[in-house]
Design an enzyme around this catalytic site. Structure first.
Site, PDB file in Angstrom:
ATOM      1  N   ASP A 324      -9.886 -28.776  17.247  1.00 24.41           N
ATOM      2  CA  ASP A 324      -9.451 -28.234  15.967  1.00 24.41           C
ATOM      3  C   ASP A 324     -10.730 -27.666  15.358  1.00 24.41           C
ATOM      4  O   ASP A 324     -11.822 -27.921  15.876  1.00 24.41           O
ATOM      5  CB  ASP A 324      -8.880 -29.361  15.083  1.00 24.41           C
ATOM      6  CG  ASP A 324      -8.369 -28.851  13.739  1.00 24.41           C
ATOM      7  OD1 ASP A 324      -8.030 -27.663  13.646  1.00 24.41           O
ATOM      8  OD2 ASP A 324      -8.306 -29.638  12.774  1.00 24.41           O
ATOM      9  N   GLN A 325     -10.628 -26.885  14.289  1.00 23.14           N
ATOM     10  CA  GLN A 325     -11.858 -26.422  13.639  1.00 23.14           C
ATOM     11  C   GLN A 325     -12.228 -27.400  12.526  1.00 23.14           C
ATOM     12  O   GLN A 325     -11.594 -27.388  11.457  1.00 23.14           O
ATOM     13  CB  GLN A 325     -11.670 -25.016  13.070  1.00 23.14           C
ATOM     14  CG  GLN A 325     -11.729 -23.935  14.124  1.00 23.14           C
ATOM     15  CD  GLN A 325     -10.382 -23.367  14.455  1.00 23.14           C
ATOM     16  OE1 GLN A 325      -9.386 -23.683  13.821  1.00 23.14           O
ATOM     17  NE2 GLN A 325     -10.325 -22.510  15.452  1.00 23.14           N
ATOM     18  N   ASP A 478      -5.660 -28.259  11.035  1.00 19.52           N
ATOM     19  CA  ASP A 478      -4.274 -28.140  11.508  1.00 19.52           C
ATOM     20  C   ASP A 478      -4.103 -27.114  12.624  1.00 19.52           C
ATOM     21  O   ASP A 478      -3.001 -26.598  12.826  1.00 19.52           O
ATOM     22  CB  ASP A 478      -3.314 -27.814  10.357  1.00 19.52           C
ATOM     23  CG  ASP A 478      -3.318 -28.892   9.301  1.00 19.52           C
ATOM     24  OD1 ASP A 478      -3.272 -30.075   9.680  1.00 19.52           O
ATOM     25  OD2 ASP A 478      -3.380 -28.573   8.103  1.00 19.52           O
ATOM     26  N   HIS A 479      -5.196 -26.806  13.329  1.00 22.00           N
ATOM     27  CA  HIS A 479      -5.096 -25.895  14.471  1.00 22.00           C
ATOM     28  C   HIS A 479      -5.285 -26.731  15.737  1.00 22.00           C
ATOM     29  O   HIS A 479      -6.411 -26.935  16.191  1.00 22.00           O
ATOM     30  CB  HIS A 479      -6.152 -24.790  14.369  1.00 22.00           C
ATOM     31  CG  HIS A 479      -6.074 -24.028  13.077  1.00 22.00           C
ATOM     32  ND1 HIS A 479      -7.163 -23.596  12.383  1.00 22.00           N
ATOM     33  CD2 HIS A 479      -4.988 -23.659  12.363  1.00 22.00           C
ATOM     34  CE1 HIS A 479      -6.765 -22.980  11.286  1.00 22.00           C
ATOM     35  NE2 HIS A 479      -5.447 -23.009  11.242  1.00 22.00           N
ATOM     36  N   ILE A 480      -4.175 -27.210  16.289  1.00 20.71           N
ATOM     37  CA  ILE A 480      -4.247 -28.176  17.391  1.00 20.71           C
ATOM     38  C   ILE A 480      -4.424 -27.426  18.712  1.00 20.71           C
ATOM     39  O   ILE A 480      -3.564 -26.613  19.083  1.00 20.71           O
ATOM     40  CB  ILE A 480      -2.971 -29.029  17.447  1.00 20.71           C
ATOM     41  CG1 ILE A 480      -2.682 -29.623  16.063  1.00 20.71           C
ATOM     42  CG2 ILE A 480      -3.097 -30.128  18.493  1.00 20.71           C
ATOM     43  CD1 ILE A 480      -1.273 -30.182  15.925  1.00 20.71           C
TER      44      ILE A 480
END
Ligand SMILES: Cc1cc2nc3c(=O)[nH]c(=O)nc-3n(C[C@H](O)[C@H](O)[C@H](O)COP(=O)(O)OP(=O)(O)OC[C@H]3O[C@@H](n4cnc5c(N)ncnc54)[C@H](O)[C@@H]3O)c2cc1C
Ligand code: SF4
Length: 545
Positions: A324-325, A478-480
């Protein structure tokens, strides 16, 4: 024609990745059956859920999506229930409290709609900087799929190459960009004064025109938790279209097992319905598109004699490389109104800070001024001060107008230690919950210490903030990504360049799970581009018999 038991293409998950493949496969004449863990709801129901939330939960997008017992998801607003479904451990466990809902349509119900592409350099970290991994192909291979993804979702963006990121495109965006609100403009001007470009974001919302039967965005800033008018792309808008093309969608169908047969081909998937009754579905090709957490979880649940480590896992890479970032948040207060909250929740970012020779030492970063309306947080903060009546009203107005948030999102590296495994704890259906070990790593920590936070301090000074508070803990973006990493070497990766499992010729695992590296920008457009590429492979494989 698909029925409830069988289809040419069986797709698990109705998020943007699953729906993209469904539309492409149906258009090519294949029958499609979609299995979805969550319920199917209408837009107005989510809007009503949101309207009826207590004030303390209004700032929490996921509270409008109450989970069903058979399809639990993480509730980020509740410490207790967050830890209850997604088990987290490791030095940065809290930074992986991902938000996604298990509802038909998936997480794009409540996304911001930002659609950055990776750059050519983002895909060649190993050869350029000696860190991470290289992708199985280069940017030029992905570019046509990015374009298809942008036209499928209706992405708006600037026509001037000087404002595009990256400015390497075969076609213009389908629509022009949304205008900046006053807060973002102020941030843009401050950035320019210290030599940084704040670029208009590419975003999947209709700027000024109708596109794909969706109305133009009216800028009311309700993108979290739901666009009430459907101006922003969400996968739920495509479900009726999938059905009109002959696709069958089964909600409340929780897939828990992938069954393999002769030559290790997948021959069926098994799901529980909401009464915990098990069903078996067969097909020619299978797609698991349940996001970067649920997809590896299903594969690990599916151990059998041929696949003792789980399906698609001869490399032992399923569940590893979770990315994720990692985000650092800076809160600022100005002496005068700045007015974030006019227009969509995000419209711009500084992207140049994500690239550079420094990536051999530390990660790059995206920096943006959030444009989400501050009224929810302002109300809660003013109430906590014990104010009432006119004093309360005045304080809410001041905080809503004069406060803002600057966000840094750091580029992650794929790392085998960041790993999803099956917890001993079980959910309502008796399925193991996902457990994730997470450490953001020194590459990211060095960036925050020496690079990204110092830049943000200069930006805050240039903005003229009277107060600021820069977070010291990393948070989730929330970037899986990761979990079924792509690569050419079957001993070190899970899927090939078409997101096909190395171990199973008829199993595709497209989306965030397959991403090799993450870059600094929001990653869903890359997931959809990968879904487009996988669709082409699926269709040719079916046609070849
Ligand atoms: C608040 C928020 C804002 C965001 N903003 C952005 C943004 O601006 N830009 C961006 O790029 N990304 C953004 N994201 C991330 C983005 O929403 C996701 O990357 C994207 O939606 C992932 O799509 P997907 O189809 O892979 O997975 P999902 O949307 O998660 O869909 C997976 C589907 O599979 C179903 N499923 C799960 N398990 C099972 C099972 N066992 N059986 C059957 N079905 C199952 C789920 O119910 C779900 O419908 C945001 C996320 C959040 C939480
Ligand atoms: S600003 Fe309003 S209309 Fe535009 S995408 Fe967001 S919620 Fe929808």
């Amino acid at each position: 024609m698909a029925n409830a038991d069988s289809a040419d293409v069986v797709i698990v998950g109705t998020g943007v990745v699953g729906c993209t493949i469904a539309l492409e496969a149906l258009a090519a004449g294949c029958s499609v059956l979609m299995l979805e863990a969550g319920p199917r709801v209408e837009r107005w129901q989510i809007v009503e859920n949101f309207r009826n939330l207590p004030p303390s939960l209004k700032a929490h997008w996921d509270a409008a999506y109450p989970p069903k017992p058979w399809a639990p998801h993480l509730e980020t607003y509740s410490e207790a229930s967050a830890g209850d479904y997604l088990q987290l451990e490791g030095p940065d466990a809290r930074a992986y409290q991902q938000g996604y809902v298990r509802y038909a349509g998936g997480a794009t119900w409540h996304w911001a709609g930002i659609c950055w592409r990776l750059t050519p350099d983002d895909m060649r970290l190993k050869s350029l900087y000696g860190v991470g991994r290289d992708w199985a192909f280069d940017y030029n291979t992905l570019e046509p799929y990015y374009t298809r993804a942008e036209y499928a979702m209706g992405v708006c963006g600037p026509s001037d190459p000087a404002l595009q990121w990256p400015p390497i495109r075969s076609k213009p965006y389908p629509m022009g960009p949304t205008p900046f609100g006053p807060g973002e403009q102020r941030f843009t001007d401050a950035a320019a004064r210290i030599g940084l470009r704040n670029l208009p974001s590419a975003q999947a919302r209709n700027s000024g025109i109708s596109y794909h039967d969706r109305p133009p965005c009216c800028g009311n800033n309700n993108c979290f938790p739901v666009c009430p008018i459907g101006a922003k792309y969400d996968a739920a808008t495509t479900l009726p279209k999938i059905e009109s093309m002959g696709g069958v969608i089964m909600p409340n169908a929780v897939v828990y097992r992938v069954e393999t047969g002769s030559k290790n081909a997948v021959q069926a998937v098994h799901f529980y319905d909401q009464d915990k009754v098990s069903h078996r579905v067969t097909g020619k090709l299978f797609v698991i598109a349940c996001n970067g957490i649920e997809t590896p979880k299903i594969l690990l649940l599916s151990k059998d004699q041929q696949n003792p480590n789980g399906v698609a896992n001869s490399s032992d890479q399923v569940g590893r490389n979770m990315m994720d970032q990692p985000k650092i948040i800076a809160k600022i207060t100005m002496a005068e109104p700045m007015w974030t909250g006019v227009g969509p929740v995000q419209s711009s970012s500084i992207m140049d800070t994500s690239q550079g020779a420094f990536r051999s030492e530390h990660s790059g970063a995206l920096i943006r001024m959030e444009n989400a309306a501050r009224s929810g947080q302002a109300g809660v903060a003013a109430l906590k001060k014990g104010l009432v009546g006119k004093a309360l009203d005045t304080e809410i107005r001041r905080l809503a107008a004069c406060t803002g948030q600057v966000t840094i999102e750091h580029e992650p590296l794929p790392s085998a230690i960041n790993r999803l495994t099956l917890s001993d704890k079980k959910d309502w259906l008796g399925l193991n919950k996902p457990n994730i070990y997470y450490d953001v790593g020194d590459y990211v920590r060095r960036s925050a210490d020496q690079y990204s936070v110092p830049i943000v301090k200069r930006l805050i000074a240039e903005l003229g903030a009277t107060e600021s508070e820069i977070g010291t803990e990393f948070a989730h973006s929330d970037h899986i990504m990761g979990g079924c990493i792509m690569g050419n070497d079957p001993s070190a990766s899970v899927v090939d360049a078409d997101c096909r499992a190395h171990d199973h010729a008829n199993l595709f695992l497209p989306g965030g799970a397959a991403m090799t590296t993450g870059g600094s920008g929001n990653s869903t457009l890359t997931m959809v581009a990968l879904a487009m590429k996988a669709s082409d492979a699926i269709i040719s494989q079916l046609k070849a018999g």
